[in-house]
Motif scaffolding. Sequence first.
Motif, mmCIF file in Angstrom:
data_model
loop_
_atom_site.group_PDB
_atom_site.id
_atom_site.type_symbol
_atom_site.label_atom_id
_atom_site.label_comp_id
_atom_site.label_asym_id
_atom_site.label_seq_id
_atom_site.Cartn_x
_atom_site.Cartn_y
_atom_site.Cartn_z
ATOM 1 N N ILE A 84 0.902 -1.365 -0.182
ATOM 2 C CA ILE A 84 -0.134 0.093 0.122
ATOM 3 C C ILE A 84 0.890 1.193 -0.192
ATOM 4 C CG2 ILE A 84 -1.658 1.402 1.330
ATOM 5 C CD1 ILE A 84 -2.913 -1.410 2.386
ATOM 6 N N SER A 85 1.995 1.365 0.870
ATOM 7 C CA SER A 85 2.826 2.515 0.806
ATOM 8 C C SER A 85 3.397 2.628 -0.544
ATOM 9 C CB SER A 85 3.800 2.175 1.998
ATOM 10 O OG SER A 85 3.114 2.169 3.310
ATOM 11 N N LEU A 86 3.813 1.445 -1.172
ATOM 12 C CA LEU A 86 4.679 1.648 -2.358
ATOM 13 C C LEU A 86 3.666 2.170 -3.347
ATOM 14 C CD1 LEU A 86 7.380 1.173 -3.641
ATOM 15 C CD2 LEU A 86 6.448 -1.221 -4.296
ATOM 16 N N LEU A 87 2.376 1.689 -3.240
ATOM 17 C CA LEU A 87 1.537 2.448 -4.689
ATOM 18 C C LEU A 87 1.302 3.914 -4.215
ATOM 19 C CD1 LEU A 87 -1.280 -0.450 -4.371
ATOM 20 C CD2 LEU A 87 0.461 0.037 -6.317
ATOM 21 N N LEU A 88 1.288 4.495 -3.000
ATOM 22 C CA LEU A 88 1.130 5.721 -2.794
ATOM 23 C C LEU A 88 2.347 6.454 -2.811
ATOM 24 C CD1 LEU A 88 -1.235 5.470 0.625
ATOM 25 C CD2 LEU A 88 -2.021 5.977 -2.010
ATOM 26 N N ALA A 89 3.755 6.005 -2.548
ATOM 27 C CA ALA A 89 4.761 6.607 -2.548
ATOM 28 C C ALA A 89 5.315 6.968 -3.859
ATOM 29 C CB ALA A 89 5.967 5.755 -1.815
ATOM 30 N N PHE A 121 9.144 7.373 4.468
ATOM 31 C CA PHE A 121 10.543 6.824 4.057
ATOM 32 C C PHE A 121 10.625 6.459 2.580
ATOM 33 C CE2 PHE A 121 13.251 2.745 4.311
ATOM 34 C CZ PHE A 121 14.230 3.286 4.225
ATOM 35 N N LEU A 122 9.580 5.633 2.168
ATOM 36 C CA LEU A 122 9.707 5.109 0.789
ATOM 37 C C LEU A 122 9.525 6.262 -0.246
ATOM 38 C CD1 LEU A 122 7.349 1.951 0.591
ATOM 39 C CD2 LEU A 122 9.875 2.031 0.807
ATOM 40 N N THR A 123 8.699 7.443 0.319
ATOM 41 C CA THR A 123 8.567 8.514 -0.547
ATOM 42 C C THR A 123 9.931 9.422 -0.723
ATOM 43 O OG1 THR A 123 6.272 8.923 0.040
ATOM 44 C CG2 THR A 123 7.310 10.555 -0.991
ATOM 45 N N TRP A 124 10.625 9.430 0.277
ATOM 46 C CA TRP A 124 12.042 10.110 0.227
ATOM 47 C C TRP A 124 12.879 9.259 -0.532
ATOM 48 C CZ3 TRP A 124 16.142 8.644 3.305
ATOM 49 C CH2 TRP A 124 17.503 9.426 2.918
ATOM 50 N N MET A 125 12.956 7.955 -0.428
ATOM 51 C CA MET A 125 13.857 7.010 -0.865
ATOM 52 C C MET A 125 13.549 7.030 -2.368
ATOM 53 S SD MET A 125 15.089 3.764 1.034
ATOM 54 C CE MET A 125 16.173 3.330 -0.190
ATOM 55 N N ILE A 126 12.328 6.954 -2.837
ATOM 56 C CA ILE A 126 12.007 6.858 -4.502
ATOM 57 C C ILE A 126 12.241 7.892 -5.013
ATOM 58 C CG2 ILE A 126 10.166 6.357 -5.850
ATOM 59 C CD1 ILE A 126 9.348 4.415 -3.819
ATOM 60 N N LYS A 127 11.939 9.279 -4.302
ATOM 61 C CA LYS A 127 12.240 10.539 -4.920
ATOM 62 C C LYS A 127 13.637 10.862 -5.102
ATOM 63 C CE LYS A 127 12.585 15.316 -4.407
ATOM 64 N NZ LYS A 127 13.913 16.115 -3.925
ATOM 65 N N GLY A 166 12.743 -1.892 -6.031
ATOM 66 C CA GLY A 166 13.187 -3.110 -5.212
ATOM 67 C C GLY A 166 13.817 -2.805 -3.762
ATOM 68 N N ALA A 167 14.869 -2.057 -3.818
ATOM 69 C CA ALA A 167 15.544 -1.637 -2.723
ATOM 70 C C ALA A 167 14.899 -1.079 -1.510
ATOM 71 C CB ALA A 167 16.834 -0.932 -2.887
ATOM 72 N N ALA A 168 13.971 0.141 -2.118
ATOM 73 C CA ALA A 168 13.052 0.765 -1.297
ATOM 74 C C ALA A 168 12.257 -0.155 -0.590
ATOM 75 C CB ALA A 168 12.428 1.951 -1.699
ATOM 76 N N SER A 169 11.465 -1.172 -1.155
ATOM 77 C CA SER A 169 10.504 -1.928 -0.834
ATOM 78 C C SER A 169 10.834 -2.810 0.106
ATOM 79 C CB SER A 169 9.871 -2.809 -1.735
ATOM 80 O OG SER A 169 9.425 -2.063 -2.949
ATOM 81 N N LEU A 170 12.242 -3.372 0.065
ATOM 82 C CA LEU A 170 13.102 -4.182 1.048
ATOM 83 C C LEU A 170 13.129 -3.472 2.387
ATOM 84 C CD1 LEU A 170 14.079 -7.064 1.719
ATOM 85 C CD2 LEU A 170 16.318 -6.057 0.884
#
Length: 280
Positions: A89-94, A156-162, A200-204
């Motif tokens: 869910i966080s990945l879909l939103l991030a 956390f995921l938003t920051w990493m993917i951004k 993949g790295a952010a999701s892990l």
Amino acid sequence: MPTPLYKRIFIYLAALLVAISILAPLLWLFLMSVSSAKDLTQIPLHWFPKHWDFSRYKVLLTLAPNSPGSLFLKAMFNSLITATGATLISLLLAIPAAYSFSRFPGRQSWLMASLGMYMVPPVAFILPMYFILQRLGLLNTHWGLILVYCSLILPFLTWMIKNQFDEMPQDIEQAAQLDGLATHAILIKITLPLAKPALGAASLFGWLLAWDEFFYALLFTNNADAKTLPVAIADFMAGRATDDGLIAATGILASVIPLVIAIALQKTLVQGLTDGGTKG
């Protein structure tokens, strides 16, 4: 130019030291799990058990009613469900949030605000979260923990993917935009395939954050229906007669799933971390 011999020796020694510092606690945990109670309390301490006892693993992998195994396996299932659900869910939103922050200037204040909220001690959110979950009827449920974990993982995921989106060249996206491709289509068809290792790295890392979380799981669950693995391990330590070997065995088994996932995503993890640390 070849690397000098002394530098190579230093690199290998440093790598060996890091490996020892990581593997030594796991080795000691395993030795505790196969040692008898007498070996664990004997003075002077024996580093290796006289009799190797694997019965604790059998106990933990048994589904007999009211047994440590039933509690452990149920808690592992709960952790797997909540960590995976919260990460997805966080990945879909991030992903759209990170793309918006990266490609449309002027929104950095929102990202900084979310990261600032992320740094607030979790104890500050206990009461409002508790009342919200209570009002929604989500206390002691998988969905309740998933929503709580999303509040931890999403910033956390938003920051990493951004950061990864920032490093990607935008020439291909601009060309696709000139061809009339919509923004959401550019994200799905062009940007995401290029950012797959970083995702993949952010999701892990997000999944591990939820897998290891203890504080909220302790407060918002009260029985085996939703109790996660860190809380179940703490319950094993709550009795008057604590079996240190059993607790060590739970630690070994609890590390199996993260280890398998890390090995499966090894190439993606290394590539994602490397790409995120270099300019595109």
